[in-house]
Scaffold this motif. Structure first.
Motif, PDB file in Angstrom:
ATOM      1  N   ILE A   1      62.353   6.603  44.874  1.00 36.55           N
ATOM      2  CA  ILE A   1      61.577   7.815  44.608  1.00 36.55           C
ATOM      3  C   ILE A   1      61.313   8.530  45.928  1.00 36.55           C
ATOM      4  O   ILE A   1      60.887   7.903  46.899  1.00 36.55           O
ATOM      5  CB  ILE A   1      60.243   7.466  43.941  1.00 36.55           C
ATOM      6  CG1 ILE A   1      60.475   6.777  42.591  1.00 36.55           C
ATOM      7  CG2 ILE A   1      59.380   8.707  43.757  1.00 36.55           C
ATOM      8  CD1 ILE A   1      59.203   6.299  41.919  1.00 36.55           C
ATOM      9  N   ALA A   2      61.544   9.833  45.977  1.00 29.22           N
ATOM     10  CA  ALA A   2      61.264  10.622  47.175  1.00 29.22           C
ATOM     11  C   ALA A   2      59.840  11.177  47.094  1.00 29.22           C
ATOM     12  O   ALA A   2      59.210  11.141  46.027  1.00 29.22           O
ATOM     13  CB  ALA A   2      62.268  11.762  47.303  1.00 29.22           C
TER      14      ALA A   2
ATOM     15  N   THR B   1      61.361  18.846  48.238  1.00 27.37           N
ATOM     16  CA  THR B   1      61.342  18.975  46.782  1.00 27.37           C
ATOM     17  C   THR B   1      62.168  17.911  46.066  1.00 27.37           C
ATOM     18  O   THR B   1      62.119  17.823  44.845  1.00 27.37           O
ATOM     19  CB  THR B   1      61.874  20.360  46.372  1.00 27.37           C
ATOM     20  OG1 THR B   1      63.119  20.565  47.045  1.00 27.37           O
ATOM     21  CG2 THR B   1      60.913  21.453  46.777  1.00 27.37           C
ATOM     22  N   ASP B   2      62.922  17.087  46.804  1.00 28.70           N
ATOM     23  CA  ASP B   2      63.767  16.088  46.138  1.00 28.70           C
ATOM     24  C   ASP B   2      62.920  15.067  45.395  1.00 28.70           C
ATOM     25  O   ASP B   2      61.866  14.648  45.872  1.00 28.70           O
ATOM     26  CB  ASP B   2      64.650  15.368  47.173  1.00 28.70           C
ATOM     27  CG  ASP B   2      65.701  16.313  47.749  1.00 28.70           C
ATOM     28  OD1 ASP B   2      65.849  17.439  47.243  1.00 28.70           O
ATOM     29  OD2 ASP B   2      66.380  15.914  48.718  1.00 28.70           O
ATOM     30  N   LYS B   3      63.414  14.659  44.222  1.00 31.71           N
ATOM     31  CA  LYS B   3      62.684  13.694  43.390  1.00 31.71           C
ATOM     32  C   LYS B   3      63.036  12.257  43.781  1.00 31.71           C
ATOM     33  O   LYS B   3      62.252  11.353  43.604  1.00 31.71           O
ATOM     34  CB  LYS B   3      63.035  13.878  41.910  1.00 31.71           C
ATOM     35  CG  LYS B   3      62.979  15.295  41.400  1.00 31.71           C
ATOM     36  CD  LYS B   3      61.616  15.909  41.560  1.00 31.71           C
ATOM     37  CE  LYS B   3      61.589  17.325  41.009  1.00 31.71           C
ATOM     38  NZ  LYS B   3      60.563  18.123  41.678  1.00 31.71           N
ATOM     39  N   ASN B   4      64.273  12.021  44.220  1.00 30.58           N
ATOM     40  CA  ASN B   4      64.702  10.676  44.605  1.00 30.58           C
ATOM     41  C   ASN B   4      65.892  10.786  45.538  1.00 30.58           C
ATOM     42  O   ASN B   4      66.471  11.862  45.692  1.00 30.58           O
ATOM     43  CB  ASN B   4      65.061   9.843  43.362  1.00 30.58           C
ATOM     44  CG  ASN B   4      66.200  10.454  42.578  1.00 30.58           C
ATOM     45  OD1 ASN B   4      67.358  10.406  42.981  1.00 30.58           O
ATOM     46  ND2 ASN B   4      65.885  11.066  41.441  1.00 30.58           N
ATOM     47  N   TYR B   5      66.245   9.660  46.176  1.00 31.40           N
ATOM     48  CA  TYR B   5      67.386   9.657  47.094  1.00 31.40           C
ATOM     49  C   TYR B   5      68.064   8.295  47.023  1.00 31.40           C
ATOM     50  O   TYR B   5      67.431   7.289  46.689  1.00 31.40           O
ATOM     51  CB  TYR B   5      66.932   9.978  48.521  1.00 31.40           C
ATOM     52  CG  TYR B   5      65.905   9.022  49.080  1.00 31.40           C
ATOM     53  CD1 TYR B   5      66.297   7.940  49.869  1.00 31.40           C
ATOM     54  CD2 TYR B   5      64.549   9.171  48.815  1.00 31.40           C
ATOM     55  CE1 TYR B   5      65.355   7.053  50.386  1.00 31.40           C
ATOM     56  CE2 TYR B   5      63.605   8.288  49.314  1.00 31.40           C
ATOM     57  CZ  TYR B   5      64.015   7.231  50.104  1.00 31.40           C
ATOM     58  OH  TYR B   5      63.087   6.354  50.606  1.00 31.40           O
ATOM     59  N   PRO B   6      69.369   8.257  47.336  1.00 26.77           N
ATOM     60  CA  PRO B   6      70.109   7.000  47.275  1.00 26.77           C
ATOM     61  C   PRO B   6      69.790   6.122  48.488  1.00 26.77           C
ATOM     62  O   PRO B   6      69.684   6.628  49.601  1.00 26.77           O
ATOM     63  CB  PRO B   6      71.572   7.438  47.298  1.00 26.77           C
ATOM     64  CG  PRO B   6      71.581   8.796  47.889  1.00 26.77           C
ATOM     65  CD  PRO B   6      70.230   9.398  47.687  1.00 26.77           C
TER      66      PRO B   6
END
Lengths: 284, 284, 284, 284
Positions: free
Chosen positions: D182-183, D169-174
């Motif tokens: 963008i995830a 469900t994550d929208k993005n990640y570092p």
């Protein structure tokens, strides 16, 4: 946040568009010394207009509020409201003999009636006889029973398909230093979501509000858009709307956007005013 | 839309989860002949439970409604409500001596009080003395003055940061054949949007509701998830929630989803029930 | 759904605004016999303009497409595109020597460069040297590597706060009878959501698009808004935008809105065209 | 923001649930000295589990990452991922001989295949022969051509109605100290919005993720929910999800939520952790 003096920037423009709440007035009355600003503008020959998302009262009534408090220069012709756009819409779309049902005070409807339109408060609507009702308007958050009349509005709009106008896009407004109240625009969002329909919204940041003011200004003066300064306290209505319409914009920190938060808000929203000023007050 | 007879499918399961509104009852009372379904399930030794997003009344009161109408088998222990999840949450999070402020009827709060929790209707809150208020609950759309109390709730939640629980996720509910009313979940959406905060929601389609019923079923019977059938009339709560939790699902066309629209709704939503049945009634 | 013949209504207007896709053309080329419509309008002395949310090509290139297919009357001055609004915005806001970074084809940027603006495709941006980049534009869904360049755009906009313009508000477009493709407006929504910022969008249904066309019409003819007919195939852009701007509107069923769905779509959206016509074709 | 030492609170619990990214690891590897935390927990007999929204790799592969870096105690059975929930779903819903089409790396699909399921990358799907494709999965943001394959996925889902699962469900990640990517959850949002359908999402803050971990813990130890501490760096997933499931929660400031912003974020979100700690590291 580096701010500019309002006086130093305003002289670069032929006309100024002012937001009302948070710029010229607040919950306790006129912003202190704001009269000096208008004296200065008059002296310099700079034109000015007030753009407000207030659909609860007519330009005459709005003007009277300023005049009562000694700001005689804010005459009716200086005021452009989202209510005027709503009225204009109904004049075009409403057929003779038909009515606009509404949520709001009788006062807010009376103003629309002066244009020759028939109105009926939702409380007086008989849901079994709705042939004559041809449009619906969200005018004001006061003047009706929320428990009963919001649901009645929903069921009217389920029974008959009609144009629905939201005459004030604001979601809430301050009632005193600490507290806020839901505005009619917030109630309209709730009803729109329940119905899954699409309403017609008038008011900043929509271009039509700026167009209304620009057309008024053109009656007074030959002016191009980049010769006009939009002054407001809210990034999401005054500033983004002004930017998009091609005006220069000044964010003032006397209302919605607090001085200590201005820089964070501009950064996180990506809405960039041409200038930031403490207030719109001009010291003599 | 090809439908299956409910009788033909239900015997493949050890337990059945029923939605209440649109499946067992509607605005005029019990769905006709629904008692036959429970007689059949009893005869076949199939367990059954009722899962409802109703937080306005306790399981006892909900059960009484069925018993009064002759459906004696719907006892308190058969009923799982989102209100129970809300109560469970407050029991864990609320510290001794503190209170839950709420929007809803006294009845809806009384039910929470039986768990030893202190509650106070928003109408009785003094915004200048809020130290003892530690949580807030949206319980029911009735029992308060929308004009006054919704704004008062907003201002309470602006003054003090606290856990906010929405005990019923439904946005609206039918009041008769044609009309609907905004549910407390719809009002909670409005308040959440104005505040820009994130509330805690209990009720289908959330997994926690299905978990509550599954844990109850496990007290009665050894059963795996794919041996349970979820029966509901709403794709966006009953069916998607059941699918996701690993249950088989039956959409019935006796409520929210009209027979002539079922096929279009399934296609446009992408929510696919295992079966579609005209109703949950089993002919003897 | 009772439809009207386009011929019978069009003669009541001094000018007509046409949407392009689904009205004048589709994925296989010009709508058959649409040339007859323009012959008729010319004969009757009715003015016409094309309003398009296409920002990937200049009015010259858009006009050439029609001329190549024999529709010589669609000259450059008849075409109003959302790309023109974007260009106008940058001319006002961009300071000398600075650049607009963009997502799109070189062609879409070349068009902006003809106005004397500097542009740089996001692929050529060095994220360690971004002082000269002062604005960002979403121009076209083609011409870049989505895997790399969408993320690069996000990180540019995290590093530096700047005005971001979406030159086409459409979310997707048809590529053949069955399939669609995400439009640049859809990609912009994704980036905006990830960043939590607010972009500036140009294109129908926004009033500024209709204003651009209205101002062009006023150069040709004295006309009031209610003497103009907006013709489109999409309720959510052409029809609601036209209604709100005070134009009469005709929904045609030759594109986005299928004949068998028109009535349901109007009912469920609450967006009500003045007329519904099978197509904009006028039989000779 | 008053913080507590993690050591001082953790001894009050029988089990700890850890988020991975921002708590145990970051873009450069393991959080320094985090091994001491696990030595302490082992010594005190406190159970621990890792809950991650990572669906790109199997628990085995995720475990290996820790073991390679010397954290041998993070064995496969300690890891609970949203990918496991997705796999469980397909095992229940997928009929023999049918396939799951997916967006992601071959690695992410291989993991699902180990459960005996057939998968096919969207790139290999022939849109004219889709009878055997019965479900669709969003697994990873890598391993496919965004320009081509996102649109192809949209058109597959327009041609055939099927269950669609978003396994993260994550929208993005570092991706490093400054930049994000963008995830797959962000891409799924884009596709869902274009289609207007409803996807099934697995991962924190959803209760099913916490239930998975809780059921695993119950295999090791008799524990009630309020005897478990959820430790995470993100209010909107770890903390609100933990709170709602009835766990106590600790927000750590070693990841997503920066120390200087913690207080503002808690206030503006209304998501209230039981504790705030600088990090999950325990000094020996």
């Amino acid at each position: 946040m580096r701010t500019k003096s309002f006086k130093s920037i305003v002289t670069n423009y032929k006309a100024v568009f002012f937001d009302a709440f948070g710029v010229l007035k607040n919950h306790s009355g006129l912003i202190q010394d704001i009269n000096q600003t208008f004296e200065y503008l008059e002296k310099k020959g700079i034109y000015y207009y007030v753009l407000t998302n207030d659909s609860s009262r007519s330009p005459e009534e709005l003007s009277n509020w300023y005049i009562k408090r000694g700001l005689n220069c804010i005459t009716t012709d200086k005021i452009l409201s989202s209510g005027m756009l709503a009225m204009e819409f109904f004049k075009t779309k409403l057929q003779d003999g038909n009515s606009v049902a509404y949520l709001g005070t009788r006062e807010s409807a009376h103003y629309i009636e002066t244009a020759g339109l028939h109105t009926v408060p939702i409380g007086d609507v008989d849901l079994n006889h709705i042939d004559h009702i041809q449009s619906f308007a969200f005018l004001d958050d006061e003047g009706f029973d929320w428990n009963v009349d919001i649901n009645k509005s929903i069921n009217l709009l389920r029974k008959k398909n009609m144009n629905v106008v939201v005459a004030n896009t604001d979601k809430n407004y301050p009632v005193n230093k600490n507290d806020i109240s839901i505005a009619i625009g917030g109630l309209a969002d709730l009803v729109e979501k329940i119905l899954g329909k699409k309403f017609i919204r008038f008011g900043k940041p929509d271009a039509q509000m700026f167009l209304l003011a620009y057309e008024r200004a053109l009656q007074d003066i030959r002016v191009k858009r980049d010769e006009i300064l939009m002054v407001g306290d809210t990034l999401y209505t005054d500033i983004i709307g002004g930017n998009k319409f091609g005006l220069d914009t000044a964010l003032v920190l006397s209302g919605n956007t607090l001085p200590e938060m201005a820089s964070i808000r501009i950064g996180s929203s990506g809405i960039i005013p041409t200038y930031v000023c403490e207030s719109a007050v001009i010291e003599p």
